[in-house]
Design an enzyme around this catalytic site. Structure first.
Site, mmCIF file in Angstrom:
data_model
loop_
_atom_site.group_PDB
_atom_site.id
_atom_site.type_symbol
_atom_site.label_atom_id
_atom_site.label_comp_id
_atom_site.label_asym_id
_atom_site.label_seq_id
_atom_site.Cartn_x
_atom_site.Cartn_y
_atom_site.Cartn_z
ATOM 1 N N ALA A 66 -9.337 -9.787 -6.472
ATOM 2 C CA ALA A 66 -10.286 -10.103 -5.405
ATOM 3 C C ALA A 66 -9.864 -9.448 -4.093
ATOM 4 C CB ALA A 66 -10.392 -11.619 -5.240
ATOM 5 N N ALA A 87 0.863 -1.180 0.000
ATOM 6 C CA ALA A 87 0.000 0.000 0.000
ATOM 7 C C ALA A 87 0.899 1.229 0.000
ATOM 8 C CB ALA A 87 -0.912 0.003 1.226
ATOM 9 N N CYS A 144 -5.527 1.863 -7.467
ATOM 10 C CA CYS A 144 -5.878 0.448 -7.632
ATOM 11 C C CYS A 144 -7.345 0.090 -7.408
ATOM 12 C CB CYS A 144 -5.031 -0.400 -6.700
ATOM 13 S SG CYS A 144 -3.338 -0.478 -7.258
ATOM 14 N N PHE A 165 -12.195 -6.860 -2.081
ATOM 15 C CA PHE A 165 -12.658 -7.084 -0.699
ATOM 16 C C PHE A 165 -12.347 -5.872 0.179
ATOM 17 C CE2 PHE A 165 -13.898 -11.537 0.556
ATOM 18 C CZ PHE A 165 -14.190 -11.948 -0.724
ATOM 19 N N LYS A 205 -5.302 -11.044 -6.790
ATOM 20 C CA LYS A 205 -4.972 -9.626 -6.635
ATOM 21 C C LYS A 205 -6.230 -8.770 -6.815
ATOM 22 C CE LYS A 205 -3.018 -5.740 -6.545
ATOM 23 N NZ LYS A 205 -2.022 -5.042 -5.833
HETATM 24 C C1 UDX Z 1 1.144 0.339 -12.214
HETATM 25 C C2 UDX Z 1 -0.359 0.141 -12.337
HETATM 26 O O1 UDX Z 1 -1.018 1.373 -12.126
HETATM 27 C C3 UDX Z 1 -0.858 -0.884 -11.373
HETATM 28 O O2 UDX Z 1 -2.175 -1.222 -11.673
HETATM 29 C C4 UDX Z 1 -0.073 -2.127 -11.488
HETATM 30 O O3 UDX Z 1 -0.476 -3.022 -10.504
HETATM 31 C C5 UDX Z 1 1.398 -1.850 -11.404
HETATM 32 O O4 UDX Z 1 1.782 -0.860 -12.318
HETATM 33 P P1 UDX Z 1 2.372 2.068 -10.787
HETATM 34 O O5 UDX Z 1 3.745 1.557 -10.589
HETATM 35 O O6 UDX Z 1 1.722 2.812 -9.680
HETATM 36 O O7 UDX Z 1 1.398 0.908 -10.972
HETATM 37 O O8 UDX Z 1 2.268 2.874 -12.164
HETATM 38 P P2 UDX Z 1 3.088 4.110 -12.606
HETATM 39 O O9 UDX Z 1 3.596 4.838 -11.422
HETATM 40 O O10 UDX Z 1 2.283 4.806 -13.634
HETATM 41 O O11 UDX Z 1 4.384 3.465 -13.288
HETATM 42 C C6 UDX Z 1 4.405 2.782 -14.480
HETATM 43 C C7 UDX Z 1 5.693 3.133 -15.208
HETATM 44 O O12 UDX Z 1 5.808 2.329 -16.372
HETATM 45 C C8 UDX Z 1 5.783 4.591 -15.659
HETATM 46 O O13 UDX Z 1 6.922 5.196 -15.123
HETATM 47 C C9 UDX Z 1 5.860 4.487 -17.185
HETATM 48 O O14 UDX Z 1 6.681 5.477 -17.777
HETATM 49 C C10 UDX Z 1 6.417 3.094 -17.383
HETATM 50 N N1 UDX Z 1 6.138 2.528 -18.708
HETATM 51 C C11 UDX Z 1 4.877 2.534 -19.187
HETATM 52 C C12 UDX Z 1 7.169 1.976 -19.456
HETATM 53 O O15 UDX Z 1 8.327 1.983 -19.044
HETATM 54 N N2 UDX Z 1 6.880 1.419 -20.671
HETATM 55 C C13 UDX Z 1 5.639 1.442 -21.206
HETATM 56 O O16 UDX Z 1 5.429 0.951 -22.313
HETATM 57 C C14 UDX Z 1 4.593 2.011 -20.438
HETATM 58 C C1 UDX Z 2 -4.270 -0.660 -1.937
HETATM 59 C C2 UDX Z 2 -4.121 -2.020 -1.218
HETATM 60 O O1 UDX Z 2 -4.184 -1.830 0.194
HETATM 61 C C3 UDX Z 2 -2.822 -2.680 -1.606
HETATM 62 O O2 UDX Z 2 -2.752 -3.972 -1.030
HETATM 63 C C4 UDX Z 2 -2.770 -2.792 -3.110
HETATM 64 O O3 UDX Z 2 -1.536 -3.337 -3.526
HETATM 65 C C5 UDX Z 2 -2.954 -1.434 -3.762
HETATM 66 O O4 UDX Z 2 -4.166 -0.843 -3.323
HETATM 67 P P1 UDX Z 2 -3.364 1.790 -1.555
HETATM 68 O O5 UDX Z 2 -4.272 2.170 -2.662
HETATM 69 O O6 UDX Z 2 -1.961 2.280 -1.578
HETATM 70 O O7 UDX Z 2 -3.270 0.212 -1.460
HETATM 71 O O8 UDX Z 2 -3.978 2.339 -0.200
HETATM 72 P P2 UDX Z 2 -4.887 1.778 0.990
HETATM 73 O O9 UDX Z 2 -4.184 2.032 2.249
HETATM 74 O O10 UDX Z 2 -5.371 0.420 0.749
HETATM 75 O O11 UDX Z 2 -6.108 2.809 0.957
HETATM 76 C C6 UDX Z 2 -6.976 2.897 -0.162
HETATM 77 C C7 UDX Z 2 -8.017 3.953 0.083
HETATM 78 O O12 UDX Z 2 -8.998 3.519 1.014
HETATM 79 C C8 UDX Z 2 -7.489 5.283 0.617
HETATM 80 O O13 UDX Z 2 -8.130 6.349 -0.055
HETATM 81 C C9 UDX Z 2 -7.854 5.246 2.077
HETATM 82 O O14 UDX Z 2 -7.985 6.527 2.633
HETATM 83 C C10 UDX Z 2 -9.165 4.497 2.026
HETATM 84 N N1 UDX Z 2 -9.487 3.818 3.294
HETATM 85 C C11 UDX Z 2 -8.716 2.785 3.743
HETATM 86 C C12 UDX Z 2 -10.607 4.215 4.031
HETATM 87 O O15 UDX Z 2 -11.313 5.147 3.647
HETATM 88 N N2 UDX Z 2 -10.900 3.546 5.182
HETATM 89 C C13 UDX Z 2 -10.144 2.510 5.647
HETATM 90 O O16 UDX Z 2 -10.477 1.961 6.707
HETATM 91 C C14 UDX Z 2 -9.012 2.124 4.906
#
Ligand code: UDX
Ligand code: UDX
Length: 463
Positions: A233, A175, A287, A237, A231
């Protein structure tokens, strides 16, 4: 095969994950590559001004960058040098054509698979790190192992060298805001692979990476499809719990119950547990929405329409939560918001991150803009992203200092539970605001009694 690792995609997932893998596997070379040169330059910057903010990340990068962790834009060289290829490119929700607004846009994933195929010399283990729809690995395996490349040179090479690609799924559960902690001490690591001899060997190679620091019993292996579906699911949840407690919050406001009390007691049941029961402005982040929509699309594809509707309800409930915040403000502020000044405290989707993807604060800001509110936004980490997200809105002021943001405001809407907000000088803030001064604490993190004593009118979620 060598033990070296490349990760394509230097984003929120790729960057921190590879930094920790490099730290814990000092004997392996770990390369992180990306098509975005600016991002790579930031990862390589002398002053460690990294492209993402995560507590503790800078320390890990400082420790291993240049030793066994390298950031580069040279995808070709990295793929040739490393036999374990992680793919962490982004998979946003598709906004066109079939599955628009629901399915994942897999064009970056497929383009990446094709470059791996083009550059690889010899066998590779390809590991999906991005969250992908179920059965993507099978499609990728088909692309990678197809001998249909029109360039004779390539086909010959494959035949001569027998390059074989084994595709595994290793979804990331970290997270944001706690990425380093989650990576160092995960609840579980999941690796899915084909149940063949080659598949088992490939899975073992990836198990070995994590076994450097994760206890064996926490490394779970499954078939590829189970891993991919798990992932989606798991995120569905978690999102469902947030929507469930927010659905109860509305009822609490109507009846005089207190949602924090209800959550505390529900959570004391060990079958339910206390986490992810905090009512608030709704979930954000890259996500949850994307993955739930993906699940909806999958259910529809397989004719499971009632299941699709069920999961869609989780998203509808979330959107309703932000609409409710604005309509409650509306009634509390004499049914007109036009030309009033409202300061949003916090814009990141949660504390300890600068990330603003799908942030509830963005939706609330847009709803307020429709009412012609004069909006000021303050956030310790997310102001640059906020400016970019709302660049089409005029009349929004961005202010780093909370006290300045509050001057002359009619209301403060606390959107992100930054830890220092409760200890601000609320008397000073009150004195600088227009009266009657309102605080809407959508995270229920301030001491409402103290605020009322100062003279504020206070609104909370679920109370
Ligand atoms: C991403 C997705 O959002 C998430 O759903 C997945 O689980 C993991 O990958 P995140 O790492 O947060 O998560 O995305 P982002 O921060 O946008 O990074 C993706 C990177 O891939 C970017 O830096 C982008 O420039 C790069 N990229 C994208 C490549 O190097 N090649 C490509 O063809 C497309
Ligand atoms: C989430 C999952 O936790 C992580 O396992 C997955 O890999 C990526 O998506 P993330 O999106 O970084 O991670 O943040 P998370 O801490 O899960 O919070 C998601 C959102 O739910 C936030 O906007 C948070 O403020 C909100 N949230 C979380 C609530 O409103 N109430 C809660 O009790 C918990």
């Amino acid at each position: 095969m060598n033990r070296d690792i490349v990760c394509i995609g230097a984003g929120y997932i790729g960057g921190p994950t590879m930094a920790v893998i490099a730290k814990m596997n000092p004997d392996r070379k770990v390369m992180v590559v990306d098509i975005n040169a600016e991002r790579i330059a930031a990862w390589n910057s002398d002053d460690y001004n990294l492209p993402i903010y995560e507590p503790g990340l800078v320390d890990v990068v400082r420790e291993v960058r240049g030793k066994n962790l390298f950031f580069s834009t040279d995808i070709q060289r990295a793929v040739q040098e490393c036999d374990i290829v992680f793919v962490g490119v982004n998979t946003p929700t598709k906004m066109f054509g079939k599955g628009s607004g629901r399915a994942s846009d897999l064009q970056y994933w497929e383009a990446t698979a094709r470059s791996i195929k083009e550059y690889a010399k010899g066998d590779k283990i390809v590991v999906e790190k991005s969250t992908l729809p179920v059965r993507t690995a099978a499609a990728m395996e088909a692309i990678l192992n197809a001998g249909n490349d029109s360039r004779v040179e390539h086909v010959e090479r494959v035949e001569k060298e027998g390059a074989r690609f084994t595709v595994l799924s290793n979804p990331e559960f970290l997270a944001e805001g706690t990425a380093i902690k989650d990576l160092l001490d995960p609840d579980r690591v999941l690796i899915g692979g084909p149940q063949t001899e080659v598949g088992e060997q490939a899975m073992q190679a990836v198990v070995d990476i994590y076994a450097a620091w994760v206890p064996k019993e926490k490394i779970l292996t499954t078939n590829v499809w189970s891993a991919e579906l798990t992932k989606l699911a798991a995120n569905a949840f978690l999102a469902q719990r947030v929507s469930s407690i927010n659905a109860i919050a509305g009822l609490c406001e109507a009846t005089g119950a207190d949602v924090d009390e209800v959550a505390r007691v529900i959570g004391a049941d060990r079958r339910i547990g206390p986490k992810f029961l905090k009512a608030g402005p709704g979930f954000g982040g890259s996500c949850f929405k994307k993955d739930v929509l993906n699940l909806v699309y999958l259910c529809e594809t397989f004719g499971l329409h009632t299941a699709a509707e069920y999961w869609m309800g989780v998203i509808r409930m979330n959107e309703h939560q932000q609409e409710r915040i604005v309509s409650r403000l509306f009634s509390a502020m004499f049914n007109t918001l036009a030309n009033k000044k409202i300061a949003l405290f916090g814009f990141a989707f949660k504390a300890d991150t600068g990330d603003t993807r799908e942030t509830p604060a963005g939706t609330v800001a847009r709803l307020l803009a429709e009412e012609h509110v004069r909006i000021t936004i303050t956030d310790p980490k997310a102001l640059d992203n906020a400016k970019r997200d709302l660049s089409d809105l005029t009349d929004v002021v961005y202010e780093v200092d909370e006290y300045n943001a509050a001057v002359g405001a009619d209301a403060i809407v606390l959107m992100t539970d930054w830890k220092h907000y409760p200890s601000l000088d609320w008397q000073r803030i009150y004195d600088s605001m227009r009266k009657p001064a309102l605080v809407f604490d959508t995270r229920n993190c301030l001491n409402a009694q103290d605020l009322r004593r100062i003279g504020f009118k206070v609104l909370n979620v679920g109370k």
